[in-house]
Design a protein around this motif. Structure first.
Motif, PDB file in Angstrom:
ATOM      1  N   ALA A 129       0.857  -1.186   0.000  1.00  0.00           N
ATOM      2  CA  ALA A 129       0.000   0.000   0.000  1.00  0.00           C
ATOM      3  C   ALA A 129       0.890   1.231   0.000  1.00  0.00           C
ATOM      4  CB  ALA A 129      -0.907   0.015   1.224  1.00  0.00           C
ATOM      5  N   ALA A 130       0.507   2.216  -0.784  1.00  0.00           N
ATOM      6  CA  ALA A 130       1.208   3.500  -0.804  1.00  0.00           C
ATOM      7  C   ALA A 130       0.407   4.476   0.047  1.00  0.00           C
ATOM      8  CB  ALA A 130       1.334   4.016  -2.225  1.00  0.00           C
TER       9      ALA A 130
ATOM     10  N   ARG B 126       4.817   6.966   2.215  1.00  0.00           N
ATOM     11  CA  ARG B 126       5.268   5.755   2.889  1.00  0.00           C
ATOM     12  C   ARG B 126       4.736   4.545   2.133  1.00  0.00           C
ATOM     13  NH1 ARG B 126       4.331   5.295   9.258  1.00  0.00           N
ATOM     14  NH2 ARG B 126       6.258   6.537   9.178  1.00  0.00           N
ATOM     15  N   GLN B 127       5.574   3.560   1.925  1.00  0.00           N
ATOM     16  CA  GLN B 127       5.154   2.308   1.314  1.00  0.00           C
ATOM     17  C   GLN B 127       5.292   1.200   2.359  1.00  0.00           C
ATOM     18  OE1 GLN B 127       6.397   0.514  -2.760  1.00  0.00           O
ATOM     19  NE2 GLN B 127       7.789  -0.425  -1.283  1.00  0.00           N
ATOM     20  N   VAL B 128       4.236   0.399   2.513  1.00  0.00           N
ATOM     21  CA  VAL B 128       4.297  -0.752   3.397  1.00  0.00           C
ATOM     22  C   VAL B 128       3.922  -1.996   2.593  1.00  0.00           C
ATOM     23  CG1 VAL B 128       1.936  -0.336   4.233  1.00  0.00           C
ATOM     24  CG2 VAL B 128       3.476  -1.798   5.537  1.00  0.00           C
ATOM     25  N   CYS B 129       4.786  -3.011   2.642  1.00  0.00           N
ATOM     26  CA  CYS B 129       4.587  -4.256   1.904  1.00  0.00           C
ATOM     27  C   CYS B 129       4.688  -5.436   2.858  1.00  0.00           C
ATOM     28  CB  CYS B 129       5.652  -4.426   0.818  1.00  0.00           C
ATOM     29  SG  CYS B 129       5.620  -3.168  -0.478  1.00  0.00           S
TER      30      CYS B 129
ATOM     31  N   ASP C 123      14.005   4.442  -4.449  1.00  0.00           N
ATOM     32  CA  ASP C 123      13.033   3.605  -5.148  1.00  0.00           C
ATOM     33  C   ASP C 123      12.500   2.583  -4.147  1.00  0.00           C
ATOM     34  OD1 ASP C 123      11.623   1.791  -6.718  1.00  0.00           O
ATOM     35  OD2 ASP C 123      12.987   2.001  -8.429  1.00  0.00           O
ATOM     36  N   ALA C 124      11.346   2.880  -3.562  1.00  0.00           N
ATOM     37  CA  ALA C 124      10.786   2.021  -2.517  1.00  0.00           C
ATOM     38  C   ALA C 124      10.424   0.639  -3.048  1.00  0.00           C
ATOM     39  CB  ALA C 124       9.552   2.690  -1.904  1.00  0.00           C
ATOM     40  N   ARG C 125       9.900   0.563  -4.268  1.00  0.00           N
ATOM     41  CA  ARG C 125       9.504  -0.741  -4.819  1.00  0.00           C
ATOM     42  C   ARG C 125      10.725  -1.609  -5.086  1.00  0.00           C
ATOM     43  NH1 ARG C 125       4.072  -0.214  -8.525  1.00  0.00           N
ATOM     44  NH2 ARG C 125       3.163   1.596  -7.499  1.00  0.00           N
TER      45      ARG C 125
END
Length: 230
Positions: free
Chosen positions: A170-171, A183-186, A210-212
């Motif tokens: 989720a971004a 914020r990115q949470v995976c 690059d968060a991904r």
């Protein structure tokens, strides 16, 4: 000058039965009842076999799961511009909460946290992911009550392809005071444990990291891929 971001912290039919003669009258067991009587022992054995199989699978997965120290050693020294930093207990005294490894970019412009934990399960499976994803997103949007002027909300849901299986992500977007942040949470599974990867950085025209790519690299390493030497 780049903003320095400090972040604290996821049946078969059968014929009727044999005649029973009483006073010349013939009685037969109903076909349906006979079938049920025949199937009950089979169903009981099948249920027992299913329980045994599940238990065996969990025990096998637990034996195959690396120790926490070995799992942490898989995480790379660097990934997608982030450098590995400190390792801490998520909740001291509670081993089920697992460990967290901090990663930072130069001058701490972006900060990432990689969590490995099992919540007491002998073997975490993909079927356990949906509720854990929601828990991770809720925790990622929750901010300390003593910090005013901070808010985050979900902007997008997506998956990040990674070695060993996609991550559910989720971004989030919002503000830390006057600073726009993202914020990115995976969340995924890595050898019988939950893997949560959270990255926070300022919202800039040119992203500082690059968060991904970071999430994909870390997930691949946590699942047994090659890591950079330390």
């Amino acid at each position: 000058m780049p903003t320095r971001l400090w972040v604290s912290g996821l049946g078969f039919p059968r014929r009727a039965g044999t005649d029973l003669t009483t006073g010349g009258a013939a009685f037969r067991r109903p076909a349906g009842l006979a079938a049920v009587c025949r199937l009950l022992p089979v169903m009981a054995l099948a249920a027992l076999a299913g329980c045994a199989t599940t238990g065996d699978d969990d025990a096998s997965a637990q034996r195959a799961r690396p120790a926490m120290d070995a799992a942490l050693a898989r995480l790379p020294a660097a990934a997608a511009g982030f450098e590995r930093d400190a390792v801490q207990d998520v909740a001291p005294g509670d081993a089920t909460a697992g460990k967290v490894v901090e990663y930072v970019t130069p001058r701490r412009v972006a900060v990432a946290y990689v969590f490995l934990y099992d919540l007491g399960r002998p073997a975490v499976r993909d079927a356990d992911l949906p509720p854990e994803v929601e828990r991770a997103v809720n925790e990622a949007t929750a901010l300390p009550s003593d910090r005013t002027g901070r808010q985050l909300s979900v902007a997008q849901r997506y998956t990040v392809p990674a070695r060993g299986g996609d991550l559910s992500c989720a971004a989030l977007e919002g503000n830390f005071g006057r600073t726009r942040v993202e914020r990115q949470v995976c969340v995924g599974v890595a050898d019988g444990r939950f893997l949560r990867v959270q990255v926070t950085m300022p919202s800039l025209a040119a992203p500082s990291a690059d968060a991904r790519a970071f999430a994909a690299e870390v997930a691949g390493a946590a699942r047994g891929g090659e890591t950079a030497p330390r």
